[in-house]
Motif scaffolding. Structure first.
Motif, PDB file in Angstrom:
ATOM      1  N   THR A   9       0.846  -1.194   0.000  1.00 10.12           N
ATOM      2  CA  THR A   9       0.000   0.000   0.000  1.00 10.12           C
ATOM      3  C   THR A   9       0.874   1.235   0.000  1.00 10.12           C
ATOM      4  O   THR A   9       2.067   1.190   0.324  1.00 10.12           O
ATOM      5  N   GLU A  10       0.282   2.353  -0.345  1.00  9.17           N
ATOM      6  CA  GLU A  10       1.022   3.612  -0.335  1.00  9.17           C
ATOM      7  C   GLU A  10       1.431   4.004   1.085  1.00  9.17           C
ATOM      8  O   GLU A  10       2.487   4.564   1.316  1.00  9.17           O
ATOM      9  N   LYS A  11       0.582   3.682   2.060  1.00  6.28           N
ATOM     10  CA  LYS A  11       0.857   4.090   3.433  1.00  6.28           C
ATOM     11  C   LYS A  11       1.996   3.291   4.049  1.00  6.28           C
ATOM     12  O   LYS A  11       2.763   3.804   4.854  1.00  6.28           O
ATOM     13  N   ASP A  12       2.109   2.029   3.711  1.00  8.79           N
ATOM     14  CA  ASP A  12       3.055   1.160   4.404  1.00  8.79           C
ATOM     15  C   ASP A  12       3.744   0.241   3.403  1.00  8.79           C
ATOM     16  O   ASP A  12       3.461  -0.945   3.341  1.00  8.79           O
ATOM     17  N   PRO A  13       4.661   0.779   2.600  1.00  6.43           N
ATOM     18  CA  PRO A  13       5.271  -0.039   1.556  1.00  6.43           C
ATOM     19  C   PRO A  13       6.371  -0.964   2.053  1.00  6.43           C
ATOM     20  O   PRO A  13       6.779  -1.863   1.339  1.00  6.43           O
ATOM     21  N   LEU A  14       6.859  -0.779   3.265  1.00 11.65           N
ATOM     22  CA  LEU A  14       8.021  -1.531   3.719  1.00 11.65           C
ATOM     23  C   LEU A  14       7.676  -2.664   4.683  1.00 11.65           C
ATOM     24  O   LEU A  14       8.347  -3.684   4.715  1.00 11.65           O
ATOM     25  N   THR A  15       6.673  -2.494   5.503  1.00 13.29           N
ATOM     26  CA  THR A  15       6.361  -3.497   6.519  1.00 13.29           C
ATOM     27  C   THR A  15       4.873  -3.796   6.511  1.00 13.29           C
ATOM     28  O   THR A  15       4.055  -2.889   6.548  1.00 13.29           O
ATOM     29  N   LEU A  16       4.553  -5.057   6.473  1.00 16.13           N
ATOM     30  CA  LEU A  16       3.160  -5.486   6.511  1.00 16.13           C
ATOM     31  C   LEU A  16       2.990  -6.484   7.644  1.00 16.13           C
ATOM     32  O   LEU A  16       3.731  -7.462   7.734  1.00 16.13           O
ATOM     33  N   ILE A  17       2.051  -6.249   8.518  1.00 14.63           N
ATOM     34  CA  ILE A  17       1.793  -7.165   9.620  1.00 14.63           C
ATOM     35  C   ILE A  17       0.344  -7.623   9.534  1.00 14.63           C
ATOM     36  O   ILE A  17      -0.569  -6.805   9.428  1.00 14.63           O
ATOM     37  N   ASN A  18       0.148  -8.913   9.559  1.00 13.64           N
ATOM     38  CA  ASN A  18      -1.203  -9.453   9.541  1.00 13.64           C
ATOM     39  C   ASN A  18      -1.873  -9.159  10.876  1.00 13.64           C
ATOM     40  O   ASN A  18      -1.399  -9.566  11.932  1.00 13.64           O
ATOM     41  N   SER A  19      -2.977  -8.432  10.858  1.00  9.16           N
ATOM     42  CA  SER A  19      -3.642  -8.053  12.102  1.00  9.16           C
ATOM     43  C   SER A  19      -4.265  -9.255  12.805  1.00  9.16           C
ATOM     44  O   SER A  19      -4.460  -9.242  14.014  1.00  9.16           O
ATOM     45  N   ASN A  20      -4.600 -10.310  12.066  1.00  9.01           N
ATOM     46  CA  ASN A  20      -5.109 -11.537  12.674  1.00  9.01           C
ATOM     47  C   ASN A  20      -3.949 -12.481  12.939  1.00  9.01           C
ATOM     48  O   ASN A  20      -3.411 -13.088  12.018  1.00  9.01           O
ATOM     49  N   PHE A  21      -3.535 -12.599  14.198  1.00  4.87           N
ATOM     50  CA  PHE A  21      -2.387 -13.434  14.536  1.00  4.87           C
ATOM     51  C   PHE A  21      -2.662 -14.885  14.157  1.00  4.87           C
ATOM     52  O   PHE A  21      -3.767 -15.386  14.295  1.00  4.87           O
ATOM     53  N   LEU A  22      -1.618 -15.567  13.680  1.00  8.31           N
ATOM     54  CA  LEU A  22      -1.761 -16.942  13.218  1.00  8.31           C
ATOM     55  C   LEU A  22      -1.483 -17.916  14.353  1.00  8.31           C
ATOM     56  O   LEU A  22      -0.439 -17.848  14.999  1.00  8.31           O
ATOM     57  N   LYS A  23      -2.417 -18.831  14.597  1.00  5.80           N
ATOM     58  CA  LYS A  23      -2.240 -19.874  15.600  1.00  5.80           C
ATOM     59  C   LYS A  23      -1.742 -21.128  14.896  1.00  5.80           C
ATOM     60  O   LYS A  23      -2.443 -21.707  14.078  1.00  5.80           O
ATOM     61  N   THR A  24      -0.519 -21.528  15.205  1.00 12.54           N
ATOM     62  CA  THR A  24       0.107 -22.644  14.509  1.00 12.54           C
ATOM     63  C   THR A  24       0.403 -23.783  15.466  1.00 12.54           C
ATOM     64  O   THR A  24       0.346 -23.631  16.683  1.00 12.54           O
ATOM     65  N   ASN A  25       0.725 -24.942  14.892  1.00 12.50           N
ATOM     66  CA  ASN A  25       1.269 -26.059  15.653  1.00 12.50           C
ATOM     67  C   ASN A  25       2.542 -26.507  14.950  1.00 12.50           C
ATOM     68  O   ASN A  25       2.849 -26.031  13.853  1.00 12.50           O
ATOM     69  N   PRO A  26       3.339 -27.403  15.552  1.00 13.34           N
ATOM     70  CA  PRO A  26       4.637 -27.766  14.953  1.00 13.34           C
ATOM     71  C   PRO A  26       4.545 -28.316  13.536  1.00 13.34           C
ATOM     72  O   PRO A  26       5.526 -28.262  12.791  1.00 13.34           O
ATOM     73  N   ASN A  27       3.392 -28.837  13.133  1.00 10.13           N
ATOM     74  CA  ASN A  27       3.262 -29.429  11.801  1.00 10.13           C
ATOM     75  C   ASN A  27       2.496 -28.545  10.821  1.00 10.13           C
ATOM     76  O   ASN A  27       2.136 -28.991   9.732  1.00 10.13           O
ATOM     77  N   SER A  28       2.236 -27.299  11.194  1.00 13.45           N
ATOM     78  CA  SER A  28       1.469 -26.415  10.322  1.00 13.45           C
ATOM     79  C   SER A  28       2.243 -26.086   9.048  1.00 13.45           C
ATOM     80  O   SER A  28       3.474 -26.009   9.043  1.00 13.45           O
ATOM     81  N   ILE A  29       1.492 -25.894   7.968  1.00 11.93           N
ATOM     82  CA  ILE A  29       2.075 -25.506   6.682  1.00 11.93           C
ATOM     83  C   ILE A  29       1.513 -24.143   6.295  1.00 11.93           C
ATOM     84  O   ILE A  29       0.300 -23.960   6.195  1.00 11.93           O
ATOM     85  N   LEU A  30       2.414 -23.186   6.098  1.00 13.10           N
ATOM     86  CA  LEU A  30       2.034 -21.833   5.707  1.00 13.10           C
ATOM     87  C   LEU A  30       2.299 -21.656   4.217  1.00 13.10           C
ATOM     88  O   LEU A  30       3.403 -21.908   3.740  1.00 13.10           O
ATOM     89  N   ASP A  31       1.284 -21.244   3.470  1.00 11.53           N
ATOM     90  CA  ASP A  31       1.419 -20.945   2.046  1.00 11.53           C
ATOM     91  C   ASP A  31       1.044 -19.490   1.814  1.00 11.53           C
ATOM     92  O   ASP A  31       0.104 -18.971   2.444  1.00 11.53           O
TER      93      ASP A  31
END
Length: 298
Positions: free
Chosen positions: A240-262
């Motif tokens: 986005t124009e406001k934040d071109p360098l850093t993007l943080i997902n506002s919904n935190f991701l709940k993972t487990n040791p075997n999770s796969i992120l795509d």
């Protein structure tokens, strides 16, 4: 099959540095058509079968909180656990247990039902969250132990659903939910989970800050990325124009040791900028994503 199963479990017992501390043998000892002698003979057969196959852990039987069921379930060299629902009085349950079982028999509610099975053509069974939590509170108040059945919902696949037949035939649907405190997909049941957790916190120290997930951090993303965790869409990240360098997902991701992120990238138009050093012609992600402080890779 029984021998193969028990032989695999035997090596996982606690005294062999495993995690199994107890085995339960069960019969419908509350069914009046099954005699006292038949029940004791069957329980003895199961108990001896476990011992012959190397089981040295505790072995318990299971009974409903009434005299007939308890007398059938009290077998030498075992201890007896109880199963019941919120409709029972815990003080009455404990009284009948103490009347029939030896004094050293623990007060263990091995199957405490958050509700009951669903029958075909009937409404989904539910119990008020606060009523269920109050039942948990009463068990712990009497210094009892508790095991939730079910602690999370599930499904009977294919032809594995059952039925009840007392005065009439009642088929059970494949939805094995029991109005449990955790849903089949692993989410906490909104009110019931919190109500039960608050009760347990009265008796046991619990983490003050349970894991609420971690933020997904991308140092630069030139296009649009659809974020999936274990094939489930979590959100969309884009430049986005406001934040071109850093993007943080506002919904935190709940993972487990075997999770796969795509992160599925969508091609967007290249940038024609008068500022030469923005790197706008670069496509996709310019660096590896981070989950919290951890750098992720393929």
């Amino acid at each position: 099959m029984y021998y193969q199963l028990i032989s695999r479990l035997a090596s996982l017992q606690y005294h062999l540095d495993g995690s199994i501390i107890n085995f339960q043998i069960k019969d419908d000892s509350d069914v009046s058509l099954i005699s006292f002698d038949e029940t004791h003979s069957y329980y003895g057969y199961l108990r001896d079968g476990l011992i012959k196959r190397g089981i040295r852990s505790l072995i318990n039987t299971l009974a409903w909180p009434n005299g007939i069921s308890l007398e059938k379930a009290i077998v030498p060299n075992t201890w007896t656990a109880i199963e019941y629902t919120v409709k029972h009085s815990t003080s009455d349950v404990l009284a009948v247990l103490r009347k029939h079982a030896p004094n050293h028999n623990p007060f263990m509610v091995m199957e405490y039902y958050p509700d009951w099975i669903d029958y075909e053509g009937q409404r989904h069974q539910t119990v008020d969250s606060n009523i269920f939590a109050e039942g948990v509170d009463k068990i712990l108040k009497y210094n009892g132990s508790i095991n939730f059945y079910m602690v999370f919902g599930g499904t009977n696949f294919q032809f594995t659903n059952g039925s009840d037949r007392t005065l009439a035939y009642h088929p059970i649907i494949t939805f094995y939910d029991y109005n449990a405190i955790i849903t089949e997909c692993g989410d906490a049941y909104p009110t019931k989970f919190k109500a039960v957790r608050d009760i347990i916190a009265k008796y046991l120290p619990l983490p003050t800050n349970p894991n609420t997930g971690e933020p997904l951090l991308l140092s630069w993303i030139q296009d649009r990325g659809v974020v999936l965790l274990d094939e489930m869409v979590q959100g969309v990240l884009e430049w986005t124009e406001k934040d071109p360098l850093t993007l943080i997902n506002s919904n935190f991701l709940k993972t487990n040791p075997n999770s796969i992120l795509d992160i599925l990238m969508e091609n967007k138009g290249r940038c024609c900028s008068v500022l030469p050093n923005l790197g706008c012609n670069f496509k996709g992600m310019k660096s590896k994503p981070r989950l919290g402080l951890r750098e992720l890779g393929n």
